[in-house]
Design a protein around this motif. Structure first.
Motif, PDB file in Angstrom:
ATOM      1  N   ALA A   1      -7.716  -3.825  -8.948  1.00 27.37           N
ATOM      2  CA  ALA A   1      -8.415  -2.862  -8.100  1.00 27.37           C
ATOM      3  C   ALA A   1      -9.707  -2.379  -8.745  1.00 27.37           C
ATOM      4  N   VAL A   2      -9.711  -2.213 -10.064  1.00 27.50           N
ATOM      5  CA  VAL A   2     -10.896  -1.713 -10.756  1.00 27.50           C
ATOM      6  C   VAL A   2     -11.892  -2.842 -11.043  1.00 27.50           C
ATOM      7  N   LEU A   3     -11.406  -4.004 -11.443  1.00 20.88           N
ATOM      8  CA  LEU A   3     -12.302  -5.077 -11.883  1.00 20.88           C
ATOM      9  C   LEU A   3     -12.896  -5.867 -10.725  1.00 20.88           C
TER      10      LEU A   3
ATOM     11  N   THR B   1      -8.685 -13.334  -6.481  1.00 21.82           N
ATOM     12  CA  THR B   1      -7.866 -12.595  -7.442  1.00 21.82           C
ATOM     13  C   THR B   1      -6.900 -11.637  -6.740  1.00 21.82           C
ATOM     14  N   THR B   2      -6.686 -11.836  -5.453  1.00 24.96           N
ATOM     15  CA  THR B   2      -5.744 -10.992  -4.707  1.00 24.96           C
ATOM     16  C   THR B   2      -4.327 -11.480  -4.965  1.00 24.96           C
ATOM     17  N   VAL B   3      -3.569 -10.694  -5.716  1.00 21.64           N
ATOM     18  CA  VAL B   3      -2.167 -11.018  -5.985  1.00 21.64           C
ATOM     19  C   VAL B   3      -1.295 -10.240  -5.006  1.00 21.64           C
ATOM     20  N   LEU B   4      -0.008 -10.484  -5.060  1.00 21.03           N
ATOM     21  CA  LEU B   4       0.896  -9.970  -4.023  1.00 21.03           C
ATOM     22  C   LEU B   4       0.935  -8.452  -3.996  1.00 21.03           C
ATOM     23  N   VAL B   5       0.971  -7.810  -5.157  1.00 24.57           N
ATOM     24  CA  VAL B   5       1.029  -6.344  -5.183  1.00 24.57           C
ATOM     25  C   VAL B   5      -0.240  -5.754  -4.583  1.00 24.57           C
ATOM     26  N   TYR B   6      -1.388  -6.293  -4.973  1.00 22.50           N
ATOM     27  CA  TYR B   6      -2.648  -5.789  -4.426  1.00 22.50           C
ATOM     28  C   TYR B   6      -2.710  -6.020  -2.917  1.00 22.50           C
ATOM     29  N   TYR B   7      -2.201  -7.144  -2.469  1.00 24.04           N
ATOM     30  CA  TYR B   7      -2.240  -7.477  -1.048  1.00 24.04           C
ATOM     31  C   TYR B   7      -1.355  -6.541  -0.233  1.00 24.04           C
ATOM     32  N   LEU B   8      -0.165  -6.229  -0.728  1.00 26.14           N
ATOM     33  CA  LEU B   8       0.721  -5.342   0.033  1.00 26.14           C
ATOM     34  C   LEU B   8       0.188  -3.911   0.055  1.00 26.14           C
ATOM     35  N   VAL B   9      -0.424  -3.462  -1.050  1.00 29.87           N
ATOM     36  CA  VAL B   9      -1.039  -2.132  -1.052  1.00 29.87           C
ATOM     37  C   VAL B   9      -2.221  -2.101  -0.084  1.00 29.87           C
TER      38      VAL B   9
ATOM     39  N   GLN C   1      -2.631  -3.977   2.625  1.00 28.07           N
ATOM     40  CA  GLN C   1      -2.132  -3.990   3.996  1.00 28.07           C
ATOM     41  C   GLN C   1      -1.567  -2.630   4.391  1.00 28.07           C
ATOM     42  N   SER C   2      -0.925  -1.947   3.451  1.00 32.35           N
ATOM     43  CA  SER C   2      -0.272  -0.681   3.769  1.00 32.35           C
ATOM     44  C   SER C   2      -1.259   0.474   3.863  1.00 32.35           C
ATOM     45  N   PHE C   3      -2.122   0.634   2.867  1.00 32.90           N
ATOM     46  CA  PHE C   3      -2.925   1.844   2.771  1.00 32.90           C
ATOM     47  C   PHE C   3      -4.370   1.664   3.211  1.00 32.90           C
ATOM     48  N   SER C   4      -4.863   0.418   3.228  1.00 32.70           N
ATOM     49  CA  SER C   4      -6.220   0.191   3.734  1.00 32.70           C
ATOM     50  C   SER C   4      -6.206  -0.155   5.220  1.00 32.70           C
ATOM     51  N   PHE C   5      -5.237  -0.994   5.630  1.00 35.25           N
ATOM     52  CA  PHE C   5      -5.149  -1.410   7.024  1.00 35.25           C
ATOM     53  C   PHE C   5      -4.076  -0.634   7.802  1.00 35.25           C
ATOM     54  N   HIS C   6      -3.350   0.249   7.105  1.00 35.59           N
ATOM     55  CA  HIS C   6      -2.338   1.124   7.731  1.00 35.59           C
ATOM     56  C   HIS C   6      -1.255   0.335   8.458  1.00 35.59           C
ATOM     57  N   GLN C   7      -0.881  -0.805   7.890  1.00 37.73           N
ATOM     58  CA  GLN C   7       0.214  -1.608   8.437  1.00 37.73           C
ATOM     59  C   GLN C   7       1.415  -1.471   7.487  1.00 37.73           C
ATOM     60  N   PHE C   8       2.064  -0.318   7.561  1.00 40.52           N
ATOM     61  CA  PHE C   8       3.122  -0.009   6.605  1.00 40.52           C
ATOM     62  C   PHE C   8       4.353  -0.885   6.817  1.00 40.52           C
TER      63      PHE C   8
ATOM     64  N   TYR D   1       4.347  -4.060   7.805  1.00 40.87           N
ATOM     65  CA  TYR D   1       4.055  -5.355   7.198  1.00 40.87           C
ATOM     66  C   TYR D   1       3.990  -5.237   5.672  1.00 40.87           C
ATOM     67  N   GLY D   2       3.484  -4.109   5.191  1.00 40.28           N
ATOM     68  CA  GLY D   2       3.485  -3.883   3.742  1.00 40.28           C
ATOM     69  C   GLY D   2       4.897  -3.835   3.185  1.00 40.28           C
TER      70      GLY D   2
END
Length: 315
Positions: A254-256, A265-273, A275-282, A284-285
């Motif tokens: 997220a920082v780099l 460099t999108t890994v699974l944890v970053y992708y689920l966060v 989807q949940s908090f940026s796209f508000h699809q909790f 699917y997250g």
């Protein structure tokens, strides 16, 4: 003459029933004390592990729009979306690449440092502290500093330019971004595994090493045939910790790189966060969180089963 009594005047009669009752009361008291000791841990696991895990499965069958206040049961729609997600394959591949690179480099470097620092030489304490110090540094502060160093005009490229080498834009090229994230994470946590390996190496019996030297074994043979089998329980522990940790990395990415360039460099944890908090699809997250949980569970079980083949136990 009066017959001798079976008990002397100064000795009380034995009461087997009373002894059994006393042992039973003591046993119940020990059981209650045991339950009281494990109660905080059991309550913590229930509240912070089992209940959230159950809620994740519950939310995966719903769609929750926080902004609209809408919470709707959708059945298996989130799982259908998971199967049709065009980015999921790339995300899983990035996750595998990141985890493999992190685990291999972290464990190899940690073991090499532990072997180099497992000596009684003046100054070894300083170097052990030096390599362990990144572990206690704030993760965000560590990542921000590395972000400045890895910029196109940062410190690393300036050092390369001083010797006539033109460095790439580390955080804006696909291979360079992934390699940079892996290196930053390895340097951050390698000290922890190094300390664990050091403790294991210092527990290797010196008489075994002396016997191997007397038998003519060279350093390579001693390392692979004696030292590594003896510290294999620690290798198993560090491998499980490192694998699970590699699948939970979020702040560094997220920082780099913010998952870029693109989603390289999108890994699974970053992708689920995301989807949940940026796209508000909790919902699917939550479904992606189940995928992550299953991956961690399967890898941990595989590593635990492998212990029977390559982990040496003295007994």
């Amino acid at each position: 003459m009066a017959p001798l009594s079976s008990t002397s005047p100064g000795r009380s009669r034995l009461r087997p029933g009373g002894a059994v009752r006393r042992r039973s009361a003591t046993h119940r008291s020990d059981v209650r004390a045991g339950y009281l000791f494990i109660a905080p841990q059991a309550i913590g696991i229930l509240l912070f592990v089992l209940v959230p895990l159950g809620l994740v499965f519950y939310y995966s069958f719903h769609e929750w729009n926080v902004l609209a206040g809408d919470f709707t049961f959708v059945g298996l729609e989130n799982f259908d979306k998971l199967a049709d997600d065009p980015q999921l394959g790339t995300v899983l591949r990035n996750t595998a690449l990141f985890s493999i690179g992190l685990v291999v480099f972290n464990l190899t470097l940690a073991l090499a440092l532990a072997l180099a620092l497992n000596r009684r030489i003046r100054g070894m304490t300083f170097f052990r502290t030096l390599f362990f110090s990144p572990v206690v540094i704030s993760l965000v502060a560590w990542t921000i500093v590395w972000g400045f160093l890895l910029q196109d005009n940062g410190g690393i490229n300036a050092a390369l330019a001083s010797v006539g080498i033109e460095g790439p834009n580390w955080l804006r090229e696909g291979w360079g971004a992934m390699a940079s994230v892996i290196v930053v994470q390895v340097f951050k946590n390698v000290g922890l595994n190094m300390v664990l390996f050091l403790a294991a190496l210092q527990g290797v019996p010196t008489e075994v090493l002396e016997a191997s030297r007397m038998d003519g074994a060279n350093a390579r043979t001693t390392l692979f045939r004696i030292v590594l089998p003896l510290i294999s329980p620690t290798i198993l522990l560090t491998s499980i910790i490192t694998v699970v940790g590699s699948l939970q990395v979020y702040a560094q990415i997220a920082v780099l790189t913010q998952g870029g360039p693109g989603i390289s460099t999108t890994v699974l944890v970053y992708y689920l966060v995301q989807q949940s908090f940026s796209f508000h699809q909790f919902g699917y997250g939550a479904t992606l969180a189940i995928v992550l949980f299953l991956i961690v569970l399967v890898l941990t079980i595989i590593q635990w089963q492998m212990r029977r083949r390559w982990v040496f136990y003295e007994n």
